[in-house]
Write a protein that holds these residues in place. Structure first.
Motif, PDB file in Angstrom:
ATOM      1  N   LEU A   1      79.533 106.696 -26.072  1.00 34.53           N
ATOM      2  CA  LEU A   1      78.298 105.940 -26.250  1.00 34.53           C
ATOM      3  C   LEU A   1      77.866 105.990 -27.713  1.00 34.53           C
ATOM      4  O   LEU A   1      77.761 107.072 -28.296  1.00 34.53           O
ATOM      5  N   GLN A   2      77.641 104.825 -28.283  1.00 35.91           N
ATOM      6  CA  GLN A   2      77.172 104.739 -29.663  1.00 35.91           C
ATOM      7  C   GLN A   2      75.703 104.346 -29.650  1.00 35.91           C
ATOM      8  O   GLN A   2      75.341 103.272 -29.176  1.00 35.91           O
ATOM      9  N   MET A   3      74.861 105.240 -30.157  1.00 33.86           N
ATOM     10  CA  MET A   3      73.437 104.931 -30.209  1.00 33.86           C
ATOM     11  C   MET A   3      73.160 103.981 -31.367  1.00 33.86           C
ATOM     12  O   MET A   3      73.558 104.235 -32.503  1.00 33.86           O
ATOM     13  N   ARG A   4      72.497 102.892 -31.047  1.00 38.74           N
ATOM     14  CA  ARG A   4      72.165 101.922 -32.087  1.00 38.74           C
ATOM     15  C   ARG A   4      70.871 102.329 -32.775  1.00 38.74           C
ATOM     16  O   ARG A   4      69.867 102.565 -32.142  1.00 38.74           O
ATOM     17  N   LEU A   5      70.938 102.360 -34.088  1.00 35.13           N
ATOM     18  CA  LEU A   5      69.754 102.714 -34.857  1.00 35.13           C
ATOM     19  C   LEU A   5      68.980 101.467 -35.266  1.00 35.13           C
ATOM     20  O   LEU A   5      67.777 101.511 -35.458  1.00 35.13           O
ATOM     21  N   GLN A   6      69.681 100.356 -35.394  1.00 33.25           N
ATOM     22  CA  GLN A   6      69.028  99.128 -35.832  1.00 33.25           C
ATOM     23  C   GLN A   6      68.673  98.274 -34.635  1.00 33.25           C
ATOM     24  O   GLN A   6      69.548  97.851 -33.865  1.00 33.25           O
ATOM     25  N   ARG A   7      67.408  98.010 -34.464  1.00 36.05           N
ATOM     26  CA  ARG A   7      66.949  97.190 -33.354  1.00 36.05           C
ATOM     27  C   ARG A   7      66.834  95.728 -33.782  1.00 36.05           C
ATOM     28  O   ARG A   7      66.486  95.429 -34.937  1.00 36.05           O
ATOM     29  N   VAL A   8      67.114  94.836 -32.848  1.00 34.20           N
ATOM     30  CA  VAL A   8      67.048  93.397 -33.114  1.00 34.20           C
ATOM     31  C   VAL A   8      66.060  92.784 -32.121  1.00 34.20           C
ATOM     32  O   VAL A   8      66.132  93.046 -30.916  1.00 34.20           O
ATOM     33  N   TYR A   9      65.148  91.976 -32.645  1.00 33.60           N
ATOM     34  CA  TYR A   9      64.152  91.307 -31.816  1.00 33.60           C
ATOM     35  C   TYR A   9      64.116  89.836 -32.221  1.00 33.60           C
ATOM     36  O   TYR A   9      63.858  89.521 -33.381  1.00 33.60           O
ATOM     37  N   LEU A  10      64.384  88.955 -31.270  1.00 29.64           N
ATOM     38  CA  LEU A  10      64.512  87.530 -31.561  1.00 29.64           C
ATOM     39  C   LEU A  10      63.641  86.697 -30.629  1.00 29.64           C
ATOM     40  O   LEU A  10      63.315  87.121 -29.508  1.00 29.64           O
ATOM     41  N   ILE A  11      63.295  85.510 -31.085  1.00 32.08           N
ATOM     42  CA  ILE A  11      62.625  84.520 -30.254  1.00 32.08           C
ATOM     43  C   ILE A  11      63.477  83.257 -30.253  1.00 32.08           C
ATOM     44  O   ILE A  11      63.958  82.821 -31.310  1.00 32.08           O
ATOM     45  N   LEU A  12      63.708  82.705 -29.075  1.00 34.30           N
ATOM     46  CA  LEU A  12      64.551  81.519 -28.904  1.00 34.30           C
ATOM     47  C   LEU A  12      63.757  80.435 -28.206  1.00 34.30           C
ATOM     48  O   LEU A  12      63.028  80.707 -27.244  1.00 34.30           O
ATOM     49  N   ASN A  13      63.889  79.209 -28.701  1.00 40.72           N
ATOM     50  CA  ASN A  13      63.330  78.050 -28.001  1.00 40.72           C
ATOM     51  C   ASN A  13      64.459  77.432 -27.178  1.00 40.72           C
ATOM     52  O   ASN A  13      65.241  76.627 -27.665  1.00 40.72           O
ATOM     53  N   LYS A  14      64.552  77.872 -25.936  1.00 38.19           N
ATOM     54  CA  LYS A  14      65.665  77.464 -25.065  1.00 38.19           C
ATOM     55  C   LYS A  14      65.548  75.997 -24.662  1.00 38.19           C
ATOM     56  O   LYS A  14      64.522  75.555 -24.166  1.00 38.19           O
ATOM     57  N   PRO A  15      66.610  75.222 -24.835  1.00 34.44           N
ATOM     58  CA  PRO A  15      66.601  73.839 -24.348  1.00 34.44           C
ATOM     59  C   PRO A  15      66.904  73.787 -22.844  1.00 34.44           C
ATOM     60  O   PRO A  15      67.432  74.737 -22.260  1.00 34.44           O
ATOM     61  N   ARG A  16      66.597  72.665 -22.224  1.00 31.63           N
ATOM     62  CA  ARG A  16      67.018  72.436 -20.841  1.00 31.63           C
ATOM     63  C   ARG A  16      68.544  72.363 -20.787  1.00 31.63           C
ATOM     64  O   ARG A  16      69.197  71.987 -21.743  1.00 31.63           O
ATOM     65  N   GLY A  17      69.092  72.745 -19.635  1.00 30.88           N
ATOM     66  CA  GLY A  17      70.526  72.632 -19.437  1.00 30.88           C
ATOM     67  C   GLY A  17      71.307  73.874 -19.805  1.00 30.88           C
ATOM     68  O   GLY A  17      72.524  73.915 -19.614  1.00 30.88           O
TER      69      GLY A  17
END
Length: 295
Positions: free
Chosen positions: A56-72
């Motif tokens: 198990l590799q502990m991730r030190l860098q966190r990623v937080y994203l926002i996506l505008n999901k299209p239909r389909g």
């Protein structure tokens, strides 16, 4: 510091806590060479944790994203039966992230993605009552009796649905635009709510998640959250909402339903609407780095 194994795995960004429990139960996880069991604790500084034989590799860098999901697009990272996946919209530079909750294929709008399993678990858990705001075009123009049902709560096949806020934004000759705020994440909940009053959804879009909004983010586009936005998400889940402990799916108490909903009516254009942001969500000391991307 020792923590439950499923919490450690979620913090490593591998999966959600629920997925981790499944992996542990299926024998995929070992601690110091021995099969792990549910409820076991581990210290990443001392114990050797492996999944499918890989450390198990502990991730030190966190990623937080926002996506505008299209239909389909299907809310999944892997699905050989889906025509399009949201993973196609995530640049490889962000690494492995997973969605916080789901939007069905025909629903568009705001999605949060992260590798922070613990935060994702809390944001999805109903006890934290994180508000999600949807805009829905529905067939026809509902009568006031139907609108009153929405504010009182709708009985679905898996329990009552209690919208926090319902507003009519605009009406046309054969359709109506609603704004609806929910604090749960049940499957196709908005669509089932409007089907139950005889006004099926034509199109559906999520426009807010907690304090996050789409702003000017284009359809199909994605961006990192700022430091301030991440802090606001954490503020949402500092403590479970005590009032939501009564809001179980099988709760049919008329006393609770009346006390929660009969004082509220549907909000029409021109009337004051209840804010979708919960009180107490201000974030202090955010002037520094408030606009910095948080990756």
């Amino acid at each position: 510091m020792k923590s439950r194994l499923q919490k450690v795995m979620a913090q490593a960004g591998l999966c959600s806590r629920r997925e981790a429990e499944t992996w542990i139960s299926s024998g995929r996880v070992t601690i110091n060479g021995r099969p792990a069991v549910l409820g076991q604790v581990a210290d990443t500084d001392v114990d050797k944790i492996a999944i499918d034989g890989r450390p198990l590799q502990m991730r030190l860098q966190r990623v937080y994203l926002i996506l505008n999901k299209p239909r389909g697009y299907t809310t999944s990272l892997k699905d050989r039966h889906a025509e399009h996946l949201i993973s196609e919209l995530i640049p490889s530079k962000f690494g492995r992230v997973f969605p916080v909750g789901r939007l069905d294929k025909e629903t568009s709008g705001l999605m949060v993605l992260t590798n922070d399993g613990l935060l994702a678990h809390h944001l999805m858990h109903p006890s934290y009552a994180v508000p999600k705001v949807y805009e829905a075009w529905v067939e026809g123009v509902p009568r006031r009796a139907h609108l009153a049902r929405l504010t009182r709560g709708i009985q679905l096949d898996d329990g009552y649905s209690h919208p926090r806020d319902v507003r009519v934004i605009r009406t046309e000759s054969n359709r109506t635009l609603f704004s609806l705020t929910l604090t749960e994440g049940r499957k196709r909940e908005v669509r089932r709510i409007f089907e139950s009053i005889g006004h099926p959804v034509i199109s559906l879009k999520r426009v807010a998640f907690g304090s996050l909004t789409l702003g000017g983010l284009g359809e199909g586009d994605i961006r990192p959250l700022t430091h301030r936005e991440v802090k606001e998400l954490y503020t949402l889940v500092e403590q479970p909402q005590r009032k939501n402990s009564k809001n179980r799916r099988d709760d049919r108490s008329s006393e609770y339903t009346q006390s929660r909903f009969t004082a509220r009516g549907v909000k029409y254009p021109g009337r004051a609407a209840i804010s979708t942001r919960q009180s107490g969500h201000t974030v202090g000391n955010t002037r520094r780095n408030s606009g910095r991307d948080y990756r």
